[in-house]
Design a protein around this motif. Sequence first.
Motif, PDB file in Angstrom:
ATOM      1  N   CYS A  42       0.826  -1.214   0.000  1.00 54.96           N
ATOM      2  CA  CYS A  42       0.000   0.000   0.000  1.00 54.96           C
ATOM      3  C   CYS A  42       0.851   1.252   0.000  1.00 54.96           C
ATOM      4  O   CYS A  42       0.567   2.237  -0.703  1.00 54.96           O
ATOM      5  N   VAL A  43       1.918   1.234   0.787  1.00 57.82           N
ATOM      6  CA  VAL A  43       2.826   2.395   0.797  1.00 57.82           C
ATOM      7  C   VAL A  43       3.435   2.606  -0.579  1.00 57.82           C
ATOM      8  O   VAL A  43       3.563   3.724  -1.079  1.00 57.82           O
ATOM      9  N   PHE A  44       3.801   1.497  -1.228  1.00 60.87           N
ATOM     10  CA  PHE A  44       4.389   1.600  -2.558  1.00 60.87           C
ATOM     11  C   PHE A  44       3.420   2.185  -3.572  1.00 60.87           C
ATOM     12  O   PHE A  44       3.778   2.991  -4.415  1.00 60.87           O
ATOM     13  N   LEU A  45       2.170   1.783  -3.460  1.00 61.46           N
ATOM     14  CA  LEU A  45       1.169   2.337  -4.365  1.00 61.46           C
ATOM     15  C   LEU A  45       0.984   3.821  -4.144  1.00 61.46           C
ATOM     16  O   LEU A  45       0.829   4.596  -5.092  1.00 61.46           O
ATOM     17  N   ASN A  46       1.019   4.286  -2.913  1.00 61.60           N
ATOM     18  CA  ASN A  46       0.912   5.720  -2.637  1.00 61.60           C
ATOM     19  C   ASN A  46       2.098   6.490  -3.205  1.00 61.60           C
ATOM     20  O   ASN A  46       1.953   7.556  -3.787  1.00 61.60           O
ATOM     21  N   VAL A  47       3.306   5.959  -3.059  1.00 63.52           N
ATOM     22  CA  VAL A  47       4.497   6.627  -3.615  1.00 63.52           C
ATOM     23  C   VAL A  47       4.431   6.671  -5.128  1.00 63.52           C
ATOM     24  O   VAL A  47       4.778   7.656  -5.765  1.00 63.52           O
ATOM     25  N   ASP A  48       3.977   5.628  -5.716  1.00 64.93           N
ATOM     26  CA  ASP A  48       3.891   5.593  -7.168  1.00 64.93           C
ATOM     27  C   ASP A  48       2.951   6.664  -7.685  1.00 64.93           C
ATOM     28  O   ASP A  48       3.219   7.328  -8.684  1.00 64.93           O
ATOM     29  N   SER A  50       2.325   9.521  -6.193  1.00 64.49           N
ATOM     30  CA  SER A  50       3.014  10.810  -6.010  1.00 64.49           C
ATOM     31  C   SER A  50       4.023  11.051  -7.109  1.00 64.49           C
ATOM     32  O   SER A  50       4.175  12.172  -7.607  1.00 64.49           O
ATOM     33  N   LEU A  51       4.762  10.056  -7.538  1.00 66.22           N
ATOM     34  CA  LEU A  51       5.737  10.195  -8.621  1.00 66.22           C
ATOM     35  C   LEU A  51       5.061  10.561  -9.934  1.00 66.22           C
ATOM     36  O   LEU A  51       5.550  11.395 -10.696  1.00 66.22           O
ATOM     37  N   LEU A  52       3.908   9.947 -10.192  1.00 67.34           N
ATOM     38  CA  LEU A  52       3.188  10.285 -11.410  1.00 67.34           C
ATOM     39  C   LEU A  52       2.694  11.725 -11.392  1.00 67.34           C
ATOM     40  O   LEU A  52       2.736  12.423 -12.415  1.00 67.34           O
ATOM     41  N   ARG A  53       2.216  12.146 -10.219  1.00 68.00           N
ATOM     42  CA  ARG A  53       1.792  13.554 -10.123  1.00 68.00           C
ATOM     43  C   ARG A  53       2.961  14.507 -10.326  1.00 68.00           C
ATOM     44  O   ARG A  53       2.813  15.559 -10.953  1.00 68.00           O
ATOM     45  N   ILE A  55       5.765  13.946 -12.121  1.00 68.77           N
ATOM     46  CA  ILE A  55       6.134  13.951 -13.546  1.00 68.77           C
ATOM     47  C   ILE A  55       5.115  14.744 -14.355  1.00 68.77           C
ATOM     48  O   ILE A  55       5.465  15.512 -15.261  1.00 68.77           O
ATOM     49  N   SER A  56       3.830  14.598 -14.007  1.00 67.14           N
ATOM     50  CA  SER A  56       2.803  15.357 -14.709  1.00 67.14           C
ATOM     51  C   SER A  56       2.960  16.852 -14.493  1.00 67.14           C
ATOM     52  O   SER A  56       2.800  17.654 -15.430  1.00 67.14           O
ATOM     53  N   ALA A  57       3.339  17.254 -13.279  1.00 67.70           N
ATOM     54  CA  ALA A  57       3.553  18.682 -12.994  1.00 67.70           C
ATOM     55  C   ALA A  57       4.755  19.227 -13.756  1.00 67.70           C
ATOM     56  O   ALA A  57       4.737  20.360 -14.253  1.00 67.70           O
ATOM     57  N   GLU A  58       5.815  18.411 -13.867  1.00 65.00           N
ATOM     58  CA  GLU A  58       6.997  18.860 -14.604  1.00 65.00           C
ATOM     59  C   GLU A  58       6.704  19.011 -16.088  1.00 65.00           C
ATOM     60  O   GLU A  58       7.253  19.891 -16.751  1.00 65.00           O
ATOM     61  N   LEU A  59       5.852  18.145 -16.622  1.00 66.13           N
ATOM     62  CA  LEU A  59       5.544  18.222 -18.041  1.00 66.13           C
ATOM     63  C   LEU A  59       4.600  19.352 -18.392  1.00 66.13           C
ATOM     64  O   LEU A  59       4.609  19.860 -19.522  1.00 66.13           O
ATOM     65  N   THR A  60       3.796  19.789 -17.465  1.00 66.97           N
ATOM     66  CA  THR A  60       2.801  20.831 -17.739  1.00 66.97           C
ATOM     67  C   THR A  60       3.105  22.153 -17.055  1.00 66.97           C
ATOM     68  O   THR A  60       2.294  23.081 -17.135  1.00 66.97           O
ATOM     69  N   ARG A  61       4.255  22.225 -16.377  1.00 64.70           N
ATOM     70  CA  ARG A  61       4.575  23.455 -15.658  1.00 64.70           C
ATOM     71  C   ARG A  61       4.862  24.587 -16.643  1.00 64.70           C
ATOM     72  O   ARG A  61       5.526  24.383 -17.665  1.00 64.70           O
ATOM     73  N   GLY A  62       4.438  25.801 -16.367  1.00 60.99           N
ATOM     74  CA  GLY A  62       4.639  26.955 -17.243  1.00 60.99           C
ATOM     75  C   GLY A  62       5.319  28.109 -16.528  1.00 60.99           C
ATOM     76  O   GLY A  62       5.371  28.163 -15.304  1.00 60.99           O
TER      77      GLY A  62
END
Length: 548
Positions: A42-48, A50-53, A55-62
């Motif tokens: 469960c902890v691993f799923l939560n970290v995963d 967060s990592l996706l969020r 990466i998504s923020a880095e790709l869409t950051r302006g």
Amino acid sequence: MFWRSGMSDDSEATGKWESIGLASHIGPSIPSYLTFCIFCLCVFLNVDLSLLRFISAELTRGYFLEHNEAKYTERRERVYTCMRIPKELEKLMFFGIFLCLDAFLYVFTLLPLRVFLAMFRFITLPCYGLRDRRLLQPAQVCDILKGVILVICYFMMHYVDYSMMYHLIRGQSVIKLYIIYNMLEVADRLFSSFGQDILDALYWTATEPKERKRAHIGVIPHFFMAVLYVFLHAILIMVQATTLNVAFNSHNKSLLTIMMSNNFVEIKGSVFKKFEKNNLFQMSNSDIKERFTNYVLLLIVCLRNMEQFSWNPDHLWVLFPDVCMVVASEIAVDIVKHAFITKFNDITADVYSEYRASLAFDLVSSRQKNAYTDYSDSVSRRMGFIPLPLAVLLIRVVTSSIKVQGVLAYVCVVLFYCGLISLKVLNSIVLLGKSCQYVKEAKMEEKLFNPVLTATPGKPAGKQQSMFKSTQGISTDENGSTSVTNQPVHQKENMPSLLVTSSSDQFLTTPDGEEKDISQDSSELKHRSSKKDLLEIDRFTICGNRID
């Protein structure tokens, strides 16, 4: 399936277990290590997630560059300045090289004619009577001194064996020749910086008014000092040309490569220093002189090599790639050096047009009636280029490489001399026209024809300017333009006391909208005199890069 075997077969219990997702609700029959594994999952799923969020923020950051518009505009202007440097620098170099060429051709073309006219005046003086206290005009005395020094040094150069010097240098190792060439470059700059002072001291000692108190050692000692200087400097340039000739004739071209790499070492010694406009002007003048001198050295090398191969035109094409390589490396080093100096010191590319206008001002001012120096001497003081030693060496090499025999050969020599005179006249006319254009573009016309005067008590400055013009004998035409091609007029003894400094000395250091009132008290003038301007650079270290 291990833990499922310990459970009952009751369907209600099985559905209850499958509907439960947390390890804390699992029955007591499940081992403790299984609880730990599920917790870690469960902890691993939560970290995963967060990592996706992330990466998504880095790709869409302006972000918005206009929030720091001044910074990025400045960076863009720096790039544009670096792109403009090659064009502006080469325009300055092109103009400066033709200035040096004009001063160099003067020694071969007009100087012999002026010496002949001065000697003719001296010989025929009893026929016309002594109208003036001077037997000869100061300019004529200087011309005779230059001609005598040129002839004496030419005959002294006959005792220097070029072939023996060539084989002596060729027998040295590559590293030793590299060190020798660097030492020769330093010695050439030292000779150039001190040599013009020796010549100026001779000219002033020979033309100084006799009624003044004697404060010198005499004309003869100064004359011998000048002859010794020109002779030693000519030998120094001959050793440079011989070393370059050895580099051209080496089999593996290693020495030529090392000598060319020495130019790139110059970038390291110049780029990372602090430069002001005046220091950059010094370096620009030194680069102009160095480039023109290298062109003459390459000409000497080609003459010597063509003589050794019986003037075979095919050998010229063998030398052509090496000559182009030397010239290209010199141009590339100058461009890179000036581009980074202007970048690191926040100097705009427009400064080179100011430098060109300053050089043009020297040419135009030397054509005035109240000129205080010859144009070739002005170029020598400004750039450190002294044409006499280089002319002595070139005459020595040409006369030893080309044998003149027969009437047709002498006719060719006369035609060649007439061609040199035509080239000199054409070059002078074009340079004078372009110089007037540059002076006009820089808005220096008033500073050229209206020298700045001190305002004495009881007399307005305008009245003094008109009195100064009438005394100097500056003639104006109907349109009010002043002639810059007439002969100089001898000034009275008491007139120079009216001059503080040439008004051109204030240009390029004080903007047009912020010019000071020149009629301030003497203490303020002394305070401002410490500020170096471009038209005073020749009085300081011309050939070096001194940082004040």
